[in-house]
Design an enzyme around this catalytic site. Structure first.
Site, mmCIF file in Angstrom:
data_model
loop_
_atom_site.group_PDB
_atom_site.id
_atom_site.type_symbol
_atom_site.label_atom_id
_atom_site.label_comp_id
_atom_site.label_asym_id
_atom_site.label_seq_id
_atom_site.Cartn_x
_atom_site.Cartn_y
_atom_site.Cartn_z
ATOM 1 N N ALA A 1 0.855 -1.193 0.000
ATOM 2 C CA ALA A 1 0.000 0.000 0.000
ATOM 3 C C ALA A 1 0.890 1.241 0.000
ATOM 4 O O ALA A 1 2.041 1.181 0.437
ATOM 5 C CB ALA A 1 -0.880 -0.021 1.241
ATOM 6 N N GLY B 1 0.810 -5.190 1.023
ATOM 7 C CA GLY B 1 -0.304 -5.324 0.082
ATOM 8 C C GLY B 1 0.118 -5.996 -1.216
ATOM 9 O O GLY B 1 -0.701 -6.638 -1.887
ATOM 10 N N GLU C 1 -0.099 -9.543 -0.478
ATOM 11 C CA GLU C 1 -1.526 -9.882 -0.309
ATOM 12 C C GLU C 1 -2.210 -10.009 -1.675
ATOM 13 O O GLU C 1 -3.059 -10.874 -1.879
ATOM 14 C CB GLU C 1 -2.214 -8.809 0.543
ATOM 15 C CG GLU C 1 -1.756 -8.846 2.002
ATOM 16 C CD GLU C 1 -2.390 -7.770 2.848
ATOM 17 O OE1 GLU C 1 -2.183 -6.588 2.532
ATOM 18 O OE2 GLU C 1 -3.106 -8.108 3.811
ATOM 19 N N GLU D 1 3.980 -5.239 7.540
ATOM 20 C CA GLU D 1 3.075 -4.232 8.104
ATOM 21 C C GLU D 1 3.318 -3.976 9.584
ATOM 22 O O GLU D 1 3.139 -2.871 10.080
ATOM 23 C CB GLU D 1 1.614 -4.654 7.905
ATOM 24 C CG GLU D 1 1.097 -4.504 6.481
ATOM 25 C CD GLU D 1 1.352 -5.742 5.630
ATOM 26 O OE1 GLU D 1 2.241 -6.553 5.976
ATOM 27 O OE2 GLU D 1 0.678 -5.894 4.600
#
Ligand SMILES: CC/C=C\C=C\CC(=O)SCCNC(=O)CCNC(=O)[C@H](O)C(C)(C)COP(=O)(O)OP(=O)(O)OC[C@H]1O[C@@H](n2cnc3c(N)ncnc32)[C@H](O)[C@@H]1OP(=O)(O)O
Length: 712
Positions: A61, A103, A106, A126
């Protein structure tokens, strides 16, 4: 920001395009979702490959959006995009080059297959941003790897190399060639095959025995890793959800936990650390020299003078960075021992040669002096180096507090003299203080900063003053800790307060580890203790200010800390690590208080924290005022990467801003009123001015600092 093209007639290649790390910004998320929908609806497309443009797959992200709710809210959410990817009725292959982090991984977990380049790395880091993998990672990874392996990756946030990822089953295949081409070929071979089993959201988590006991232990372990940090605990809770709940329920739990973390002060602090680490590389000097305009001469050979603990660590750090190093130690027996130790650490020779003669430094581009802290000895070495070394060679000292300019004066090249303050163990610790004296040239700073980067250090450019930034600020912190002992606290109480705050070790345990004799030697050098102090001087006053001789008395008793098996704590034997309370110390403190008419009072943890931390922060403001550090961010980088300040608290200056500058000022005023003989508790004028100007946010402090003389 997501490129879409059809190759080989039936494969849609979606390429994330957002340099330098292909972060999932709002625009990327938008492009990604549109591309996935296009691939779903195009009858010619029979499979999909997702890759990163120009190398890295995806760095996760976009962290820059986190502080800005409107950015975070705009564009589709990651969870929604990843659901669409997983649900696609055509095989989706992730082609991972460089890295797939946060992310990014992910996203790969939502794909049906994962192809990796053999040099790629993957991870869910994270937790180091005060978060958890909140876009399905905490639910999908345990379903793929099993709870143990997934929990380890999620709680540590470690990057996993492609080879290990293949063994874990995280990657399906590796290639040494072009990852996208290989993924396209594979995608074609998977066209039309059933996908149900490839969707991790459909899979149950592999079963685990004694779930309750396993997660209890995991929580204790996570608590111990980063005391007071919320994210590791939330990670454990989320993975427990994966192990015990259906996928959608687990996703709801993940979302709830993530929402709490995302808006927390800890996440804000951790994010701030991420950017301060990188910002430290962008140094400037008052003469206008800058990191991006000043050319540095490359350094390829180095000499290290003095092979005690620091010199050995520095030799290893330089050799690992690819430099050819000559290690010099004039004491023959020490040289042999050092050679064996360095070879062990390097697991072989590693480009290091050894000599007992300073002349061996003649051809080096850089010399790092690492002999013990004695100004006269260092001056003599610098005099010799000035004539021995080739023109242009940089001369650095690893002193932790002595005057760089005085050493520069011993040479005929003061503009090439600087401090390189490594932290023990030098080949492990991330921080490097790059100290310039008033005559150090910008090119010298540039070369040192570049070298620091090569060694994988967080290098911070600082000015020259006793203790530079880190140790200068540590002094008032230590001093308050000693005063608290005089007033009734125990080392256990002080350490417990600081460890609960998040330091890996309290001040007294740390002092036992590094050796009480080091500070003793410095105090002797400063004339605060030792033969220079006459018997008629009051024991607890020096130069009109309160002074605690406790550390000196401990050294006179031969209690140097771990190395002697006795210090503020007791150890089973010299060199042992486990600290135990020492009844001797208790009586020693009681007798000391009685002798000096000090009445022990009850001291609570709040007072310990406020006295120690506010005194340190106050000195941080003085450092800024004196222009010894360029920014509060640089001070925070020094404390987080060199002094164990907990990342989830951002660093001392960030912490002051978070607590509130007015509250810090008020606390200092209160304690200074109670202890007027302790000038470190007297609020400095910059803090007062910041409060008077409405406590601006930390990135605006420089506007209030302006006008002061920079020492950089
Ligand atoms: C509902 C769900 C909501 C949120 C979900 C969040 C999940 C996440 O994905 S959180 C982010 C997880 N990702 C990371 O933690 C990775 C962070 N980045 C790194 O570890 C490294 O940058 C790297 C990707 C390994 C690359 O390292 P390197 O090649 O050494 O370059 P750097 O100097 O570190 O970075 C270059 C440049 O890029 C900026 N940057 C890096 N990562 C991000 C990112 N994820 N978002 C935004 N910007 C990033 C970095 O700050 C550097 O720029 P500067 O201008 O120099 O600061």
């Amino acid at each position: 920001m997501a490129q879409y093209r059809i190759v080989s007639g039936s494969v849609a290649v979606i390429s994330i395009q957002n340099p330098p790390v292909n972060a999932l910004s709002a625009a990327v998320r938008e492009g990604l979702l549109l591309s996935v929908r296009a691939a779903a609806s195009d009858p010619l497309v029979r499979s999909v490959v997702i890759s990163g443009h120009n190398g890295p797959f995806c760095g996760g992200a976009d962290i820059k959006e986190f502080g800005n709710v409107s950015h975070l809210e705009s564009g589709p959410h990651l969870v929604e995009i990843f659901e669409s990817v997983e649900a696609l009725a055509k095989p989706v292959v992730a082609a991972i080059e460089g890295f797939a982090l946060g992310g990014g991984l992910e996203l790969a977990l939502a794909c049906h297959y994962r192809f990796g380049h053999s040099e790629a790395r993957v991870g869910l880091p994270e937790v180091s941003l005060g978060l958890l993998p909140g876009a399905g990672g905490s639910q999908r990874l345990p379903r793929l790897l099993g709870v143990r392996a997934a929990l380890d990756m999620i709680v540590t946030g470690r990057h996993v190399a492609a080879g290990e990822a293949l063994k874990l089953g995280l990657l399906d295949r590796l290639t040494d060639g072009n990852t996208v081409d290989a993924a396209v070929r594979f995608a074609q071979s998977a066209e039309g095959k059933p996908l149900d089993d490839r969707r991790l959201g459909n899979r149950p988590c592999p079963p685990l025995e004694n779930i309750d006991a396993f997660f209890e232990e995991a929580l204790i372990h996570a608590r111990g890793r980063a005391r007071g940090a919320a994210a590791p605990l939330a990670c454990v809770q989320a993975v427990r959800g994966a192990a015990t709940l259906p996928f959608l329920k687990g996703m709801e739990l993940e979302k709830r936990l993530m929402e709490t973390l995302m808006t927390s002060g800890q996440a804000q602090a951790s994010r701030y650390c991420f950017f301060t680490e990188r910002g430290a590389a962008r140094w400037t000097t008052p003469t206008g020299a800058r990191w991006d305009t000043c050319r540095a001469r490359p350094i390829s050979t180095a000499a290290v003078i003095g092979l005690g603990t620091m010199g050995r660590g520095i030799t290893v750090a330089l050799a690992r960075a690819g430099l050819s190093v000559v290690a010099v130690e004039t004491q023959e027996h020490q040289l042999d021992e050092a050679q064996r130790a360095v070879s062990r650490m390097l697991k072989g020779g590693g480009g290091v040669s050894y000599s007992a003669d300073l002349q061996a430094a003649a051809g080096a581009d850089l010399v790092v002096e690492a002999v013990f802290e004695d100004m006269a000895v260092k001056e003599e070495i610098f005099k010799q180096l000035s004539s021995v070394c080739k023109p242009g060679a940089l001369l650095a000292t690893n002193t932790s507090s002595l005057d760089i300019d005085r050493l520069a004066s011993c040479t005929l090249r003061p503009e090439q003299v600087l401090g390189l303050h490594f932290f023990a163990p030098a080949h492990v610790m991330r921080l490097l203080e790059v100290v310039s004296g008033p005559r150090t040239s910008p090119q010298t700073v540039a070369a040192a900063m570049q070298l620091g980067r090569r060694m994988g250090k967080v290098s911070v450019a600082v000015g020259n003053c006793p203790g530079f930034v880190g140790n200068r600020m540590l002094k008032p912190y230590l001093e308050q800790a000693y005063f608290l002992l005089e007033e009734g606290a125990s080392p256990e109480l002080v350490d417990a307060a600081l460890e609960e705050f998040g330091f890996p070790m309290g001040v007294f345990k740390m002092s036992d580890l590094s050796g009480l004799d080091i500070g003793w030697r410095v105090r002797k050098e400063e004339g605060l203790t030792g033969p220079g102090v006459t018997a008629d001087q009051p024991m607890r006053t020096r130069r009109g200010r309160r002074y605690s001789p406790l550390g000196d008395l401990m050294c006179e008793e031969g209690r140097y800390g771990q190395k002697t098996g006795r210090g503020w704590y007791l150890y089973d034997r010299p060199g042992a690590r486990v600290a135990r309370s020492d009844p001797w110390l208790r009586s020693f403190l009681e007798e000391y208080r009685e002798r000096h008419g000090l009445l022990a009072r009850r001291i609570d943890q709040q007072e310990v924290l406020e006295r120690c931390l506010y005194a340190l922060i106050n000195e941080g403001f003085r450092v800024l005022e004196d222009g010894v550090a360029a920014s509060p961010q640089n001070i925070d980088a020094i404390y987080v990467f060199g002094y164990g300040w907990p990342k989830h608290r951002g660093g001392p200056m960030f912490y002051a801003a978070q607590v509130g500058l007015a509250r810090v000022l008020e606390g200092l005023e209160k304690y200074h009123k109670a202890h007027p003989d302790s000038p470190h508790l007297q609020p400095c004028s910059l803090l007062r001015r910041l409060v008077a100007s409405g406590s601006p946010p930390i990135h605006k402090w420089s506007e209030v600092v302006k006008g002061h003389r920079s020492q950089l």
